[in-house]
Every structure is written in structure tokens, then in C-alpha cells.
Design a protein around this motif. Structure first.
Motif, PDB file in Angstrom:
ATOM      1  N   PRO A 271       0.846  -1.199   0.000  1.00 19.30           N
ATOM      2  CA  PRO A 271       0.000   0.000   0.000  1.00 19.30           C
ATOM      3  C   PRO A 271       0.880   1.247   0.000  1.00 19.30           C
ATOM      4  O   PRO A 271       2.042   1.194   0.424  1.00 19.30           O
TER       5      PRO A 271
ATOM      6  N   PRO B 264       2.536   4.745   1.186  1.00 15.50           N
ATOM      7  CA  PRO B 264       2.859   5.196   2.546  1.00 15.50           C
ATOM      8  C   PRO B 264       1.801   6.156   3.054  1.00 15.50           C
ATOM      9  O   PRO B 264       1.150   6.859   2.284  1.00 15.50           O
ATOM     10  N   ARG B 265       1.626   6.177   4.339  1.00 11.88           N
ATOM     11  CA  ARG B 265       0.654   7.079   4.965  1.00 11.88           C
ATOM     12  C   ARG B 265       1.354   8.379   5.346  1.00 11.88           C
ATOM     13  O   ARG B 265       2.470   8.371   5.841  1.00 11.88           O
ATOM     14  N   ILE B 266       0.682   9.477   5.125  1.00  8.94           N
ATOM     15  CA  ILE B 266       1.194  10.777   5.540  1.00  8.94           C
ATOM     16  C   ILE B 266       0.469  11.147   6.822  1.00  8.94           C
ATOM     17  O   ILE B 266      -0.762  11.204   6.856  1.00  8.94           O
ATOM     18  N   THR B 267       1.235  11.373   7.874  1.00 11.68           N
ATOM     19  CA  THR B 267       0.633  11.738   9.153  1.00 11.68           C
ATOM     20  C   THR B 267       1.128  13.115   9.566  1.00 11.68           C
ATOM     21  O   THR B 267       2.221  13.533   9.213  1.00 11.68           O
ATOM     22  N   THR B 268       0.300  13.815  10.320  1.00 10.48           N
ATOM     23  CA  THR B 268       0.656  15.156  10.769  1.00 10.48           C
ATOM     24  C   THR B 268       1.540  15.086  12.005  1.00 10.48           C
ATOM     25  O   THR B 268       1.442  14.158  12.806  1.00 10.48           O
TER      26      THR B 268
ATOM     27  N   VAL C 166       0.542   8.602  -4.009  1.00 11.74           N
ATOM     28  CA  VAL C 166       0.662   9.746  -3.109  1.00 11.74           C
ATOM     29  C   VAL C 166       0.559  11.042  -3.900  1.00 11.74           C
ATOM     30  O   VAL C 166      -0.149  11.964  -3.507  1.00 11.74           O
TER      31      VAL C 166
ATOM     32  N   GLN D  44      -3.059  11.768  -4.904  1.00 10.30           N
ATOM     33  CA  GLN D  44      -3.872  12.226  -3.777  1.00 10.30           C
ATOM     34  C   GLN D  44      -3.549  13.675  -3.414  1.00 10.30           C
ATOM     35  O   GLN D  44      -4.452  14.464  -3.118  1.00 10.30           O
TER      36      GLN D  44
END
Length: 70
Positions: free
Chosen positions: A6, A8-12, A48, A51
Motif C-alpha cells: 500500500p 505510505p501514509r502521511i501523518t501530521t 501519493v 492524492q
């Protein structure tokens, strides 16, 4: 059959209030830099980038609605 990983997730890490205009400017700068860095790495991670482009477009449209409503 290859199983893809999947995106990568972007986190704050921090949060603060920004106007739509400032948020769009910051996002566009980040997106430009991200695309420049990511495009050189084995074709980059398009999920990414797509999005981020969608978010940028939504911010632009929101700004246009705000301008029209004033």
C-alpha cells in the motif's frame, strides 16, 4: 502474481489554522518538491502524488467558491 504494497501514509506532526489560500500555497510548494524528489526514485509513487494533486485541486476550488460568495 506480485502483491503490491500500500502507499505510505502521511501523518501530521503539528496542526495550526491556515486560510485556504495559505494551505493551497504550502501544499503546492510541498507537491512540487515531492514530485521532484519522488520522480527520480524508480518511477516514483504515483498514488501519493495523485492524492496530493486532488487535495490541491479541492483547495483551489474552495478558494474560488469563497471568493464568489463574498
Amino acid at each position: 502474481m506480485m502483491i503490491s504494497e500500500p502507499p505510505p501514509r502521511i501523518t501530521t506532526t503539528t496542526a495550526r489554522n491556515l486560510s485556504t489560500k495559505r494551505a493551497q500555497i504550502h501544499l503546492q510548494n510541498f507537491l512540487d518538491d515531492f514530485e521532484n524528489r519522488n520522480s527520480t526514485l524508480n518511477g516514483g509513487d504515483k498514488a501519493v502524488t495523485v492524492q496530493l494533486q486532488k487535495l490541491n485541486k479541492a483547495l483551489i476550488e474552495e478558494r474560488q467558491r469563497e471568493k464568489g460568495g463574498r
